[in-house]
Design an enzyme around this catalytic site. Sequence first.
Site, PDB file in Angstrom:
ATOM      1  N   CYS A 151      56.911  56.351   1.010  1.00 57.30           N
ATOM      2  CA  CYS A 151      55.806  56.754   1.876  1.00 57.30           C
ATOM      3  C   CYS A 151      54.474  56.320   1.250  1.00 57.30           C
ATOM      4  O   CYS A 151      54.214  56.634   0.077  1.00 57.30           O
ATOM      5  CB  CYS A 151      55.831  58.270   2.065  1.00 57.30           C
ATOM      6  N   CYS A 200      59.392  59.826   6.560  1.00 57.64           N
ATOM      7  CA  CYS A 200      59.083  60.395   5.256  1.00 57.64           C
ATOM      8  C   CYS A 200      59.568  61.844   5.321  1.00 57.64           C
ATOM      9  O   CYS A 200      59.084  62.609   6.155  1.00 57.64           O
ATOM     10  CB  CYS A 200      57.584  60.355   4.989  1.00 57.64           C
ATOM     11  N   LYS A 212      38.745  37.271  40.092  1.00 57.37           N
ATOM     12  CA  LYS A 212      39.468  38.471  40.529  1.00 57.37           C
ATOM     13  C   LYS A 212      39.183  39.555  39.494  1.00 57.37           C
ATOM     14  O   LYS A 212      39.527  39.405  38.316  1.00 57.37           O
ATOM     15  CB  LYS A 212      40.958  38.166  40.606  1.00 57.37           C
ATOM     16  N   CYS A 238      52.430  59.739   0.297  1.00 60.06           N
ATOM     17  CA  CYS A 238      52.813  60.744  -0.708  1.00 60.06           C
ATOM     18  C   CYS A 238      53.854  60.211  -1.689  1.00 60.06           C
ATOM     19  O   CYS A 238      54.268  60.919  -2.599  1.00 60.06           O
ATOM     20  CB  CYS A 238      53.326  62.006  -0.023  1.00 60.06           C
ATOM     21  N   GLU A 272      36.073  33.271  44.053  1.00 57.19           N
ATOM     22  CA  GLU A 272      35.412  34.203  43.121  1.00 57.19           C
ATOM     23  C   GLU A 272      36.441  34.607  42.082  1.00 57.19           C
ATOM     24  O   GLU A 272      37.633  34.434  42.285  1.00 57.19           O
ATOM     25  CB  GLU A 272      35.021  35.524  43.807  1.00 57.19           C
ATOM     26  N   CYS A 296      53.297  66.033   2.584  1.00 55.86           N
ATOM     27  CA  CYS A 296      52.729  64.716   2.921  1.00 55.86           C
ATOM     28  C   CYS A 296      51.473  64.923   3.786  1.00 55.86           C
ATOM     29  O   CYS A 296      51.556  65.435   4.906  1.00 55.86           O
ATOM     30  CB  CYS A 296      53.788  63.908   3.649  1.00 55.86           C
ATOM     31  N   LYS A 319      46.616  34.022  39.426  1.00 56.16           N
ATOM     32  CA  LYS A 319      46.535  34.893  38.248  1.00 56.16           C
ATOM     33  C   LYS A 319      46.634  34.070  36.969  1.00 56.16           C
ATOM     34  O   LYS A 319      47.539  33.249  36.827  1.00 56.16           O
ATOM     35  CB  LYS A 319      47.689  35.914  38.277  1.00 56.16           C
ATOM     36  N   GLU A 374      35.413  46.037  43.828  1.00 58.49           N
ATOM     37  CA  GLU A 374      36.228  46.552  42.737  1.00 58.49           C
ATOM     38  C   GLU A 374      35.344  47.396  41.829  1.00 58.49           C
ATOM     39  O   GLU A 374      34.292  46.934  41.369  1.00 58.49           O
ATOM     40  CB  GLU A 374      36.777  45.340  41.966  1.00 58.49           C
ATOM     41  N   ASP A 387      12.629  56.860  33.135  1.00 55.89           N
ATOM     42  CA  ASP A 387      12.988  58.283  33.055  1.00 55.89           C
ATOM     43  C   ASP A 387      11.849  59.171  33.547  1.00 55.89           C
ATOM     44  O   ASP A 387      12.081  60.199  34.175  1.00 55.89           O
ATOM     45  CB  ASP A 387      13.344  58.673  31.609  1.00 55.89           C
ATOM     46  N   TYR A 444      33.005  42.196  47.128  1.00 57.43           N
ATOM     47  CA  TYR A 444      33.484  40.842  47.420  1.00 57.43           C
ATOM     48  C   TYR A 444      33.988  40.610  48.836  1.00 57.43           C
ATOM     49  O   TYR A 444      34.592  39.580  49.110  1.00 57.43           O
ATOM     50  CB  TYR A 444      34.564  40.450  46.422  1.00 57.43           C
ATOM     51  N   ASP A 474      39.369  43.125  37.634  1.00 52.55           N
ATOM     52  CA  ASP A 474      40.496  44.003  37.364  1.00 52.55           C
ATOM     53  C   ASP A 474      40.019  45.449  37.253  1.00 52.55           C
ATOM     54  O   ASP A 474      39.639  45.909  36.192  1.00 52.55           O
ATOM     55  CB  ASP A 474      41.158  43.550  36.053  1.00 52.55           C
ATOM     56  N   SER A 522      46.623  43.943  50.326  1.00 49.25           N
ATOM     57  CA  SER A 522      46.582  43.384  48.992  1.00 49.25           C
ATOM     58  C   SER A 522      46.631  41.848  49.122  1.00 49.25           C
ATOM     59  O   SER A 522      46.544  41.334  50.242  1.00 49.25           O
ATOM     60  CB  SER A 522      47.750  44.013  48.259  1.00 49.25           C
ATOM     61  N   ASP A 563      12.850  52.056  29.502  1.00 49.71           N
ATOM     62  CA  ASP A 563      13.710  53.189  29.884  1.00 49.71           C
ATOM     63  C   ASP A 563      12.861  54.449  30.010  1.00 49.71           C
ATOM     64  O   ASP A 563      13.082  55.292  30.867  1.00 49.71           O
ATOM     65  CB  ASP A 563      14.769  53.458  28.803  1.00 49.71           C
TER      66      ASP A 563
HETATM   67  S1  IVH Z   1      39.495  40.023  48.448  1.00 54.24           S
HETATM   68  C1  IVH Z   1      41.918  40.695  52.277  1.00 54.24           C
HETATM   69  N1  IVH Z   1      38.287  39.371  46.225  1.00 54.24           N
HETATM   70  O1  IVH Z   1      42.642  42.372  43.950  1.00 54.24           O
HETATM   71  C2  IVH Z   1      41.285  40.290  51.009  1.00 54.24           C
HETATM   72  N2  IVH Z   1      39.972  41.041  46.127  1.00 54.24           N
HETATM   73  O2  IVH Z   1      45.536  41.935  44.185  1.00 54.24           O
HETATM   74  C3  IVH Z   1      40.716  41.444  50.291  1.00 54.24           C
HETATM   75  N3  IVH Z   1      40.303  42.001  43.885  1.00 54.24           N
HETATM   76  O3  IVH Z   1      43.097  44.142  46.928  1.00 54.24           O
HETATM   77  C4  IVH Z   1      40.570  41.299  48.861  1.00 54.24           C
HETATM   78  N4  IVH Z   1      38.776  40.803  42.871  1.00 54.24           N
HETATM   79  O4  IVH Z   1      41.497  45.103  44.998  1.00 54.24           O
HETATM   80  C5  IVH Z   1      39.229  40.151  46.796  1.00 54.24           C
HETATM   81  N5  IVH Z   1      37.106  38.719  44.340  1.00 54.24           N
HETATM   82  C6  IVH Z   1      38.029  39.489  44.911  1.00 54.24           C
HETATM   83  C7  IVH Z   1      38.778  40.429  44.171  1.00 54.24           C
HETATM   84  C8  IVH Z   1      39.760  41.186  44.819  1.00 54.24           C
HETATM   85  C9  IVH Z   1      39.697  41.765  42.727  1.00 54.24           C
HETATM   86  C10 IVH Z   1      41.388  43.004  44.021  1.00 54.24           C
HETATM   87  C11 IVH Z   1      41.367  43.752  45.314  1.00 54.24           C
HETATM   88  C12 IVH Z   1      42.590  43.257  46.030  1.00 54.24           C
HETATM   89  C13 IVH Z   1      43.504  42.981  44.877  1.00 54.24           C
HETATM   90  C14 IVH Z   1      44.660  42.109  45.255  1.00 54.24           C
END
Ligand code: IVH
Length: 669
Positions: free
Chosen positions: A406, A424, A115, A409, A113, A430, A312, A173, A38, A225, A117, A83, A34
Amino acid sequence: MVSKDIVFRVKQLREQISYHNHQYYVLSKSEISDFEYDLMLKDLEALEKKYPELINENSPTQRVGSDVSEGFKQVEHKYPMLSLANTYSFEELDDFHNRIAKTLQEQWQYACELKYDGTAIGITYRGGKLLRAITRGDGTQGDDVTANVKTIRSIPLVLSGNDYPDEFEIRGEIFMPHAIFEELNTIRVEQGEAPFANPRNAASGTLKLLNPQTVAQRRLDCLLYFLLGDNLPFDNHYQNLTKAKDWGFKVPNSLVLCKDIDEVKEFISKWDEKRKELPYDTDGVVVKVNSIKQQQQLGFTAKTPRWAIAYKYQTEQGSTRLLSVDYQVGRTGAITPVANLEALQLAGTTVRRASLHNADQISLLDLRMDDTVFVEKGGEIIPKIVGVNTDLRKPNAKPLVYATHCPECGTELIRLDGEAKHYCPNQAGCPPQIKGRVMHFASRKAMNIDGLGEETIELLFSQGFVNDIADLYDLKYEQLIGLERFAQKSAQNAIDGIEESKKVPFHKVLFGLGIRYVGETTARKLAMHFGLLCSLKSATFDELIGVDEVGERIAQSIVNFFSDEKNLKLIQRLEEAGLNLRIEEQNKTLSDEKLNGLSVVISGTFSRISRNELKELVLSQGGKILSAVSSNTDLLIAGDKMGPAKLNQANKLGIKIISEDDFFTLIES
Ligand code: IVH
């Protein structure tokens, strides 16, 4: 003229730093210490300072963030940011597969892949340089958060290699790793700020901060992604994403190609457990048809692609042993039972405590000592106990007896009619109630006293210096400097902060008094209505319920507060100390209500405050809330994921549209 040598040195430093950045933040490797890193960064900074003509917006030195920006520009997405449809079972996954089989004539493969969050981002590169980064917004247009995104070290500012398209977009993401999240929340709590509920909120909240320097400190991360553009190198997702890795992007390590839906299911099952070891949150698997040509054949519904789906995972649940129950006492005396648990790993963090809410909840669960309980981590910070595994209950397990006194106290607890919580009643004696009131009074939304965090207040209380809020104004520098936490500077800061708080407007003082049920909005309304604390003090119950938004419960609580001799004395001392106990003349005419008489529509989701809080804020600023956009609407506050219909309607009618941040700028102006 800058010499050739300097230009060369700057270029060399930039390349070296970018290389080590990529090694460290994308590949999790480090070839240098590091300290060495730096040193290089400092060298580069020094050279750029000396030769400002060499500064370039994509230099690694720019990662620390530029100065405060003015809200975010709304930018239209070149490709709508859709989405994904969700599935929760293998049957639903089979349905997805069968739907595809109806359209595609030829064989196809899936890319899978995890998903991630966090919060979605679309980043455009032109000529190998990061051009702009836009949030999802409503899917059609989002906020331009380029300055903030540039502070994320795993996102390349300049691409490696030379085989990238001249212009393309990469989506991914942005997330906050667990360790950073926990560190951030600890600091926030210490500083009297509300902690973030989960890493996702922390990431999206951070991305919307106006000051990129603060964003830089929060150390966000990003996994990419999805690639979009006319000249992508390959005709399929898997190879494009793998190629993006060579250009310097952090792409999911989890990425695999599956030849059929059974392999997809194996992938899902494999990661169900394994993902818990990851240092960040994932909530499912994304399954995509690999070939871009086949993706195009399948097309889109109005909201989601037909060629991809999100599987999910179930909410994280675990089971562990209940060791004991503690009773926490809040500043109003309200008691919250909290379960102490045998340590349990849940969704990447160690859980040792869970909220039990109140006595009813405990009886509902029929909780016994030593029970094995099911614990779930929802969106809240503290996990909840959602059930008991009665099969494992010991035959002589004793029912849990709720506290009668409590724990702090020793006073007997009371439970008022119609209230879920025990209290309380020993407000004056207290300790957690006393300290809690002082903390609330000093907090950002009330008196905003810098330098008075939780630990300092604990110390001042334990030393006998502060027993109520008025004692703060009697504190002396000499008293503080004698204490172990205080150096000259911090002692002076605390004294200055207390002095400064005397200027805080009346409604904040009123909120700071901590009268039960009197929140920020009510305090504002009461201040406006009565103008002076002494008028409020002598208001009758009937007068009080005549005030906008004051119901019987609040009115009664105010009457009770001012009929207590101790509170009256306290207020007298605050008045003597010079606090603002009246509204300033120029504000009396509602002039500080920034939305006076305006009709406002709120749409979408918000990161800084909840929708309800936003509504309250609009009302407190004199605005009216409408549910639909019409010609009567004056203002539309647009959050994330806002419905496109509302947006179109507002655009058509020429209604002013502002973002969450614009709104805050407006009301704070
Ligand atoms: S692909 C048209 N791949 O989940 C396809 N989305 O609930 C575009 N997300 O809008 C999305 N991991 O914000 C894709 N491996 C992944 C993801 C991913 C998280 C999110 C993304 C998406 C949302 C849908």
